[in-house]
Design a protein around this motif. Structure first.
Motif, PDB file in Angstrom:
ATOM      1  N   ASP A 128       0.822  -1.214   0.000  1.00 18.54           N
ATOM      2  CA  ASP A 128       0.000   0.000   0.000  1.00 18.54           C
ATOM      3  C   ASP A 128       0.856   1.265   0.000  1.00 18.54           C
ATOM      4  OD1 ASP A 128      -2.260  -1.644   0.221  1.00 18.54           O
ATOM      5  OD2 ASP A 128      -2.389  -1.394   2.399  1.00 18.54           O
ATOM      6  N   HIS A 151      -9.361   2.674   1.000  1.00 15.94           N
ATOM      7  CA  HIS A 151      -8.714   1.422   1.356  1.00 15.94           C
ATOM      8  C   HIS A 151      -9.765   0.351   1.647  1.00 15.94           C
ATOM      9  CE1 HIS A 151      -5.574  -0.672   4.070  1.00 15.94           C
ATOM     10  NE2 HIS A 151      -5.095  -0.658   2.859  1.00 15.94           N
ATOM     11  N   THR A 207      -2.593  -4.447  -3.825  1.00 16.46           N
ATOM     12  CA  THR A 207      -2.754  -3.702  -2.572  1.00 16.46           C
ATOM     13  C   THR A 207      -3.893  -4.315  -1.768  1.00 16.46           C
ATOM     14  OG1 THR A 207      -4.327  -2.107  -3.480  1.00 16.46           O
ATOM     15  CG2 THR A 207      -1.971  -1.564  -3.676  1.00 16.46           C
TER      16      THR A 207
END
Length: 192
Positions: free
Chosen positions: A28, A154, A183
């Motif tokens: 990330d 996220h 990610t």
């Protein structure tokens, strides 16, 4: 800057970040660094102890951020005893970026409406991961973003509330939602 000097700088940043507790994966970090480059003002929803803010602020020495978090109570299903605000501020102070952060303690649904329109050139949404909460955050921050800004977040992994919220928002606004491969469910929508 030489390649060796650049590697030392990256190594030092990783060592500093290693001391900040958070919910990011190593994959990330490059996305957050890239998000920060060339931006002047990022809004973050869900700051916890400051890991994502620290990564972005260290990647861009001119970046300013507004960080919103309740800094107490449960965090994404994790038991949190007491407030984490003191740790957030201490972490950012320790790495020398606290002076570039405006702190807004509270729930995003209460704080975001009071922010100026078209102020931010990016946002990072990583607060409550419930579908309705993510969707509400997206709807709330959209008018706060400048044209061409990046709305990102996220944990939009397959079959998650976050992913359903991103897809719902993109369909309603006729926007394209993109996902960063490799990610932990990082998503991206550009405000045209």
């Amino acid at each position: 800057m030489s390649a060796d000097a650049n590697l030392r700088r990256v190594d030092n940043m990783i060592i500093a970040m290693d001391k900040i507790e958070g919910f990011l994966t190593l994959s990330d970090i490059p996305f957050l660094q890239a998000l920060a480059i060339g931006r002047s003002n990022i809004l973050e929803i869900g700051s916890y102890k400051g890991l994502s803010a620290a990564i972005m602020l260290k990647a861009n020495s001119r970046l300013r951020m507004t960080c919103i978090d309740p800094w107490d109570g449960p965090c994404a299903g994790y038991a949190i005893n007491g407030t984490t605000m003191a740790e957030f501020e201490s972490n950012l102070e320790r790495i020398g970026v606290r002076d570039r952060v405006s702190v807004a303690q509270g729930m995003s649904k209460d704080v975001v409406p009071g922010l100026p329109e078209c102020q931010f050139d990016a946002t990072w949404i990583d607060g409550d991961h419930d579908e309705n909460a993510v969707y509400s955050d997206m709807c709330g921050v959209w008018p706060k973003l400048k044209q061409g800004a990046a709305m990102t977040g996220h944990d939009a992994v397959p079959d998650s509330g976050a992913m359903r919220a991103v897809e719902r928002f993109a369909a309603l606004h006729r926007a394209t939602a993109s996902y960063a491969p490799g990610t932990n469910g990082i998503w991206f929508i550009k405000k045209a």
